[in-house]
Every structure is written in structure tokens, then in C-alpha cells.
Scaffold this active site. Sequence first.
Site, PDB file in Angstrom:
ATOM      1  N   ASP A  51       3.083  -3.033  -1.580  1.00  0.00           N
ATOM      2  CA  ASP A  51       3.987  -2.993  -2.725  1.00  0.00           C
ATOM      3  C   ASP A  51       5.013  -1.874  -2.598  1.00  0.00           C
ATOM      4  O   ASP A  51       4.926  -1.017  -1.713  1.00  0.00           O
ATOM      5  CB  ASP A  51       3.192  -2.809  -4.018  1.00  0.00           C
ATOM      6  CG  ASP A  51       2.387  -4.055  -4.392  1.00  0.00           C
ATOM      7  OD1 ASP A  51       2.763  -5.156  -3.961  1.00  0.00           O
ATOM      8  OD2 ASP A  51       1.383  -3.908  -5.119  1.00  0.00           O
ATOM      9  N   TYR A 109      -7.705   0.998   3.521  1.00  0.00           N
ATOM     10  CA  TYR A 109      -6.727   1.717   2.714  1.00  0.00           C
ATOM     11  C   TYR A 109      -7.271   3.101   2.342  1.00  0.00           C
ATOM     12  O   TYR A 109      -8.477   3.274   2.138  1.00  0.00           O
ATOM     13  CB  TYR A 109      -6.413   0.966   1.418  1.00  0.00           C
ATOM     14  CG  TYR A 109      -5.435  -0.169   1.572  1.00  0.00           C
ATOM     15  CD1 TYR A 109      -4.057   0.044   1.447  1.00  0.00           C
ATOM     16  CD2 TYR A 109      -5.881  -1.460   1.830  1.00  0.00           C
ATOM     17  CE1 TYR A 109      -3.161  -0.998   1.577  1.00  0.00           C
ATOM     18  CE2 TYR A 109      -4.990  -2.516   1.964  1.00  0.00           C
ATOM     19  CZ  TYR A 109      -3.630  -2.277   1.833  1.00  0.00           C
ATOM     20  OH  TYR A 109      -2.736  -3.305   1.969  1.00  0.00           O
TER      21      TYR A 109
END
Length: 247
Positions: A51, A109
Site C-alpha cells: 500500500d 513483514y
Amino acid sequence: MRYFLELSYNGTAYHGWQNQPNAISVQEVIETALSVILKEKIEIMGAGRTDTGVHAKQMFAHFDFEGEFNNTELLYKLNSFLPKDVALHRIFKVKPDAHTRFHAESRTYLYRIALQKNVFNFESAYWVKPKLNIKNMIAAANLLLDYKDFQCFSKTNTDVKTFNCNIMSVNLEVVETELHFTITADRFLRNMVRAIVGTLINVGLEKLEVDDIHRIISSKNRSEAGYSVPAKGLYLTHIIYPESIVL
């Protein structure tokens, strides 16, 4: 011939990985560089769609090209052409059906939480001012391993066939003046990691009990989970592929 690119980028200036009609993306700047240097229109496919503002320490993309080039020379030219916040590290041949998104076996992540004010990380980590109950946060994070359906942490109105993800590992540890949350899974839902971290912070602030994680996940309701933490602290750090796809 199909090629994989290994790259990294600082996502601060970009509206995510994927091409946008009226905003700059990481995909766009790499496609432009490849097209100029290889003298034909090149399109790339990334391993994921980070994003706006999210960073990647390791990302992969693939492209097809029928001509010849020297890998070392192309890598040098691309890095000279690309902006300072995007770097290419490797170019290598793969099998014709190899796919950066569908062949990825796992993704990892990292989310960085600043535990004190630091003039050197305010753009790369999220500062949480109140003191956190880290012990409770660790206990809550470990409960994620008991579940598969993470609809409660997914962006609403997202177009997916399943909300199931196989979380392989989670880790929460203090690193100097930061708290690092690391999670590895076969796939992630949109906004999933940032929503998980927001929920864990609420546990750390003692707005939620550790056992509330069970209720939140079972609800399958995004409004039950915590807030979405800022993108600046999120990094895609590692992607694993089967060795069999490489030529």
C-alpha cells in the site's frame, strides 16, 4: 524468456506498488526504466501489492523479454536511471511459467514501533508515546498461530475468495529503542499486518485483554479489531520461492 528482478524500495513517495491512474507507483518507475533501456514497452508483475507508504527490503517482480542483454550491465544502467529510493539487486532467468506472485511460498513483514522519541526514525517507525505492556502483546501475538481465518483484520469490501492465511511464525521483540513485530505467512490480506499491529498495541495499552484476541478473530468483523497503524513502519522483508523455478 522470463526474468525475475530482486529489488528494494523506500515507499514514502509512492502510492503503493501497483500502477495508479493519477499517482506515481513503484511499478511505474521500474517499467519506465526497463522500457527506456531495453527500447520496448516492458510490463512487470510484482510479488504483492504494498500500500501507499509501505516499504520493501526485498521485493520481486518478473518480466518477459525476447532480446539479449548482459545482466550486470543492465543492472548498472537501471540503477543509474531509477530514483534514489528504488534499488535493483539481481536479475536472473526463470522458467517461462514462473510467477512472482503465485509461486511465492511465504512472505515476511516487519513492523517497527518506536518506544521513545528518536529524531532519526520518525519517518521509518511509528512512535507510540505511552508505555506498552510488551509481555501481554507477546502473549496476544502468539494466539494468532491458533487461527486460519483473519477476516477481522482485512480491509472491508476487498475482492478475495478466502480470508484464510497460514501464519508460519510471529515474533515480537525489543531491538534497542524499538519494538519489532515480524510475521511470516503464505499470504496476507489487504491491510492485515497493520490491523494486527494496531490490535496488539491496544493490548499493550491495556485497552484490550490478551484473551480478547479470541473474540476478535472469531467475530470476523473488522470493527472489532484495532486501528490500522501508519504505513511508514511496515516493511516487506523476505519472500521465499522454490528453487525449481530458477534456470
